[in-house]
Design a protein around this motif. Sequence first.
Motif, PDB file in Angstrom:
ATOM      1  N   LEU A  21      -1.190   6.623 -31.087  1.00  0.00           N
ATOM      2  CA  LEU A  21      -1.737   6.007 -29.880  1.00  0.00           C
ATOM      3  C   LEU A  21      -3.111   5.420 -30.177  1.00  0.00           C
ATOM      4  CD1 LEU A  21      -0.759   8.671 -27.180  1.00  0.00           C
ATOM      5  CD2 LEU A  21       0.436   6.555 -27.789  1.00  0.00           C
ATOM      6  N   GLU A  22      -3.296   4.171 -29.775  1.00  0.00           N
ATOM      7  CA  GLU A  22      -4.563   3.478 -30.001  1.00  0.00           C
ATOM      8  C   GLU A  22      -5.530   3.751 -28.859  1.00  0.00           C
ATOM      9  OE1 GLU A  22      -5.482   0.959 -32.487  1.00  0.00           O
ATOM     10  OE2 GLU A  22      -3.865   1.910 -33.615  1.00  0.00           O
ATOM     11  N   GLU A  23      -6.811   3.465 -29.125  1.00  0.00           N
ATOM     12  CA  GLU A  23      -7.813   3.571 -28.069  1.00  0.00           C
ATOM     13  C   GLU A  23      -7.487   2.567 -26.975  1.00  0.00           C
ATOM     14  OE1 GLU A  23     -12.664   3.198 -27.474  1.00  0.00           O
ATOM     15  OE2 GLU A  23     -11.755   3.002 -29.466  1.00  0.00           O
ATOM     16  N   GLY A  24      -7.636   2.980 -25.741  1.00  0.00           N
ATOM     17  CA  GLY A  24      -7.274   2.119 -24.610  1.00  0.00           C
ATOM     18  C   GLY A  24      -5.992   2.545 -23.939  1.00  0.00           C
ATOM     19  N   SER A  25      -5.286   3.489 -24.557  1.00  0.00           N
ATOM     20  CA  SER A  25      -4.086   4.021 -23.917  1.00  0.00           C
ATOM     21  C   SER A  25      -4.508   4.991 -22.817  1.00  0.00           C
ATOM     22  CB  SER A  25      -3.209   4.745 -24.939  1.00  0.00           C
ATOM     23  OG  SER A  25      -2.769   3.875 -25.960  1.00  0.00           O
ATOM     24  N   GLY A  26      -3.880   4.895 -21.677  1.00  0.00           N
ATOM     25  CA  GLY A  26      -4.220   5.810 -20.594  1.00  0.00           C
ATOM     26  C   GLY A  26      -3.594   5.393 -19.279  1.00  0.00           C
ATOM     27  N   MET A  27      -3.572   6.343 -18.354  1.00  0.00           N
ATOM     28  CA  MET A  27      -3.008   6.115 -17.029  1.00  0.00           C
ATOM     29  C   MET A  27      -4.114   5.730 -16.057  1.00  0.00           C
ATOM     30  SD  MET A  27      -0.016   6.517 -15.238  1.00  0.00           S
ATOM     31  CE  MET A  27       0.961   7.898 -15.871  1.00  0.00           C
ATOM     32  N   ALA A  28      -3.869   4.728 -15.270  1.00  0.00           N
ATOM     33  CA  ALA A  28      -4.814   4.303 -14.232  1.00  0.00           C
ATOM     34  C   ALA A  28      -4.137   4.421 -12.874  1.00  0.00           C
ATOM     35  CB  ALA A  28      -5.275   2.872 -14.478  1.00  0.00           C
ATOM     36  N   PHE A  29      -4.761   5.181 -11.965  1.00  0.00           N
ATOM     37  CA  PHE A  29      -4.247   5.346 -10.609  1.00  0.00           C
ATOM     38  C   PHE A  29      -5.066   4.451  -9.674  1.00  0.00           C
ATOM     39  CE2 PHE A  29      -3.101   9.300 -12.730  1.00  0.00           C
ATOM     40  CZ  PHE A  29      -1.772   9.443 -12.362  1.00  0.00           C
ATOM     41  N   THR A  30      -4.362   3.698  -8.840  1.00  0.00           N
ATOM     42  CA  THR A  30      -5.037   2.735  -7.962  1.00  0.00           C
ATOM     43  C   THR A  30      -4.613   2.936  -6.518  1.00  0.00           C
ATOM     44  OG1 THR A  30      -4.967   1.133  -9.781  1.00  0.00           O
ATOM     45  CG2 THR A  30      -5.522   0.280  -7.594  1.00  0.00           C
ATOM     46  N   TYR A  31      -5.589   2.812  -5.606  1.00  0.00           N
ATOM     47  CA  TYR A  31      -5.289   2.833  -4.173  1.00  0.00           C
ATOM     48  C   TYR A  31      -5.322   1.388  -3.683  1.00  0.00           C
ATOM     49  CZ  TYR A  31      -5.561   3.895   0.793  1.00  0.00           C
ATOM     50  OH  TYR A  31      -5.310   3.957   2.144  1.00  0.00           O
ATOM     51  N   THR A  32      -4.184   0.871  -3.250  1.00  0.00           N
ATOM     52  CA  THR A  32      -4.056  -0.549  -2.922  1.00  0.00           C
ATOM     53  C   THR A  32      -4.120  -0.851  -1.423  1.00  0.00           C
ATOM     54  OG1 THR A  32      -1.631  -0.461  -2.757  1.00  0.00           O
ATOM     55  CG2 THR A  32      -2.591  -0.838  -4.956  1.00  0.00           C
ATOM     56  N   LYS A  33      -4.288   0.169  -0.576  1.00  0.00           N
ATOM     57  CA  LYS A  33      -4.236  -0.044   0.876  1.00  0.00           C
ATOM     58  C   LYS A  33      -5.612   0.030   1.529  1.00  0.00           C
ATOM     59  CE  LYS A  33       0.429   1.915   0.999  1.00  0.00           C
ATOM     60  NZ  LYS A  33       1.291   2.994   1.543  1.00  0.00           N
ATOM     61  N   LEU A  34      -6.637  -0.381   0.796  1.00  0.00           N
ATOM     62  CA  LEU A  34      -8.004  -0.290   1.306  1.00  0.00           C
ATOM     63  C   LEU A  34      -8.204  -1.138   2.558  1.00  0.00           C
ATOM     64  CD1 LEU A  34     -10.819   0.859   0.834  1.00  0.00           C
ATOM     65  CD2 LEU A  34     -11.317  -1.097  -0.624  1.00  0.00           C
ATOM     66  N   ASN A  35      -7.635  -2.332   2.588  1.00  0.00           N
ATOM     67  CA  ASN A  35      -7.815  -3.214   3.748  1.00  0.00           C
ATOM     68  C   ASN A  35      -7.253  -2.612   5.031  1.00  0.00           C
ATOM     69  OD1 ASN A  35      -9.132  -5.219   2.317  1.00  0.00           O
ATOM     70  ND2 ASN A  35      -7.252  -6.324   1.822  1.00  0.00           N
ATOM     71  N   ALA A  36      -6.259  -1.750   4.898  1.00  0.00           N
ATOM     72  CA  ALA A  36      -5.639  -1.153   6.077  1.00  0.00           C
ATOM     73  C   ALA A  36      -6.559  -0.136   6.753  1.00  0.00           C
ATOM     74  CB  ALA A  36      -4.319  -0.489   5.703  1.00  0.00           C
ATOM     75  N   ILE A  37      -7.448   0.496   5.996  1.00  0.00           N
ATOM     76  CA  ILE A  37      -8.313   1.535   6.565  1.00  0.00           C
ATOM     77  C   ILE A  37      -9.745   1.039   6.800  1.00  0.00           C
ATOM     78  CG2 ILE A  37      -6.947   3.359   5.497  1.00  0.00           C
ATOM     79  CD1 ILE A  37      -9.168   3.695   3.428  1.00  0.00           C
ATOM     80  N   LYS A  38     -10.058  -0.175   6.369  1.00  0.00           N
ATOM     81  CA  LYS A  38     -11.427  -0.690   6.522  1.00  0.00           C
ATOM     82  C   LYS A  38     -11.909  -0.734   7.968  1.00  0.00           C
ATOM     83  CE  LYS A  38     -12.394  -3.480   2.412  1.00  0.00           C
ATOM     84  NZ  LYS A  38     -12.629  -4.853   1.900  1.00  0.00           N
ATOM     85  N   PRO A  39     -11.146  -1.335   8.924  1.00  0.00           N
ATOM     86  CA  PRO A  39     -11.658  -1.429  10.304  1.00  0.00           C
ATOM     87  C   PRO A  39     -12.010  -0.075  10.909  1.00  0.00           C
ATOM     88  CG  PRO A  39      -9.759  -2.848  10.006  1.00  0.00           C
ATOM     89  CD  PRO A  39      -9.836  -1.996   8.777  1.00  0.00           C
ATOM     90  N   GLU A  40     -11.131   0.898  10.729  1.00  0.00           N
ATOM     91  CA  GLU A  40     -11.381   2.224  11.306  1.00  0.00           C
ATOM     92  C   GLU A  40     -12.589   2.889  10.663  1.00  0.00           C
ATOM     93  OE1 GLU A  40      -8.977   6.443  12.088  1.00  0.00           O
ATOM     94  OE2 GLU A  40      -7.909   4.654  11.416  1.00  0.00           O
ATOM     95  N   MET A  41     -12.756   2.712   9.359  1.00  0.00           N
ATOM     96  CA  MET A  41     -13.885   3.324   8.679  1.00  0.00           C
ATOM     97  C   MET A  41     -15.204   2.662   9.077  1.00  0.00           C
ATOM     98  SD  MET A  41     -12.657   4.347   4.838  1.00  0.00           S
ATOM     99  CE  MET A  41     -14.203   5.227   4.606  1.00  0.00           C
ATOM    100  N   ILE A  42     -15.197   1.348   9.290  1.00  0.00           N
ATOM    101  CA  ILE A  42     -16.406   0.665   9.745  1.00  0.00           C
ATOM    102  C   ILE A  42     -16.805   1.148  11.139  1.00  0.00           C
ATOM    103  CG2 ILE A  42     -17.336  -1.580  10.440  1.00  0.00           C
ATOM    104  CD1 ILE A  42     -15.643  -2.827   8.209  1.00  0.00           C
ATOM    105  N   ALA A  43     -15.798   1.311  12.012  1.00  0.00           N
ATOM    106  CA  ALA A  43     -16.070   1.833  13.359  1.00  0.00           C
ATOM    107  C   ALA A  43     -16.645   3.246  13.287  1.00  0.00           C
ATOM    108  CB  ALA A  43     -14.785   1.817  14.190  1.00  0.00           C
ATOM    109  N   GLN A  44     -16.112   4.047  12.397  1.00  0.00           N
ATOM    110  CA  GLN A  44     -16.600   5.417  12.237  1.00  0.00           C
ATOM    111  C   GLN A  44     -18.042   5.428  11.717  1.00  0.00           C
ATOM    112  OE1 GLN A  44     -14.134   7.800   9.654  1.00  0.00           O
ATOM    113  NE2 GLN A  44     -15.625   9.470   9.553  1.00  0.00           N
TER     114      GLN A  44
END
Length: 249
Positions: free
Chosen positions: A161-184
């Motif tokens: 295995l070369e350097e740079g191998s690895g798992m990346a976890f991403t949260y893709t639904k940020l836009n869905a929670i933005k309005p509620e978090m701004i209000a909070q």
Amino acid sequence: MTDEYANKGWLGKLTANQGKAWLAGTGLLAAGLVGGGYLMGDGLVRMKQADRAVTVRGLAEREVTADLATWTISYSAKAGDLQSAQAKADADTKAIRAFFGSVGFDGDAVQPTGANVSQYSNEGITTYTVKQRMSLRTTDIKKAEAAIKRQFDLVKQGVELEEGSGMAFTYTKLNAIKPEMIAQATKDARKSAEQFAKDSGTDVGSIKSATQGYFEVTARDGDSEGGWGASDTPYKKVRVVTTVEYYLD
């Protein structure tokens, strides 16, 4: 003589009337200046009151779980001739596909995303290096976590295995929670402003200005030193800070 006195009487009356008009005009002008000065002074007071404001910050945080996992596997094979190096890389590719099959992914889940061949000579001896890269992209986070825990099975099978191998976890639904978090966050800012106003003996008015900070996604339990950072864990914390300026009544 009678006409002369009559003329003087007429002129005197005219002069007297002009004097009265001048006095009246002067009085009105003076009253206007006084009234204008009062209104100007009252306007300055109002303007000063309008400048009374407080700037506060509001915080909103939320824990989320990643909904996308991407695992990039970079590996290489070396040999004294290109055919042998390529044969070793092909064997590694077969081992990688078998590995993902053993952890529950089908053959199409892993796709080749790059390849490179290089050579170098040292004291007349040429070495060929074949580098390849394969990627897994899945929304099955639990299965991805189970797979990454067994990555050393590949190393045991001789996959380099070369350097740079690895798992990346991403949260893709940020836009869905933005309005509620701004209000909070705005609600949290107003609480701070109300406390400030209470301590100052005033009341909080309307919003004068507001600035939304940027959304930050970090590891839920903090980034450990020497780790990959926020991307190597599916458990994340979303954070936003807003700056709000309120009028004080």
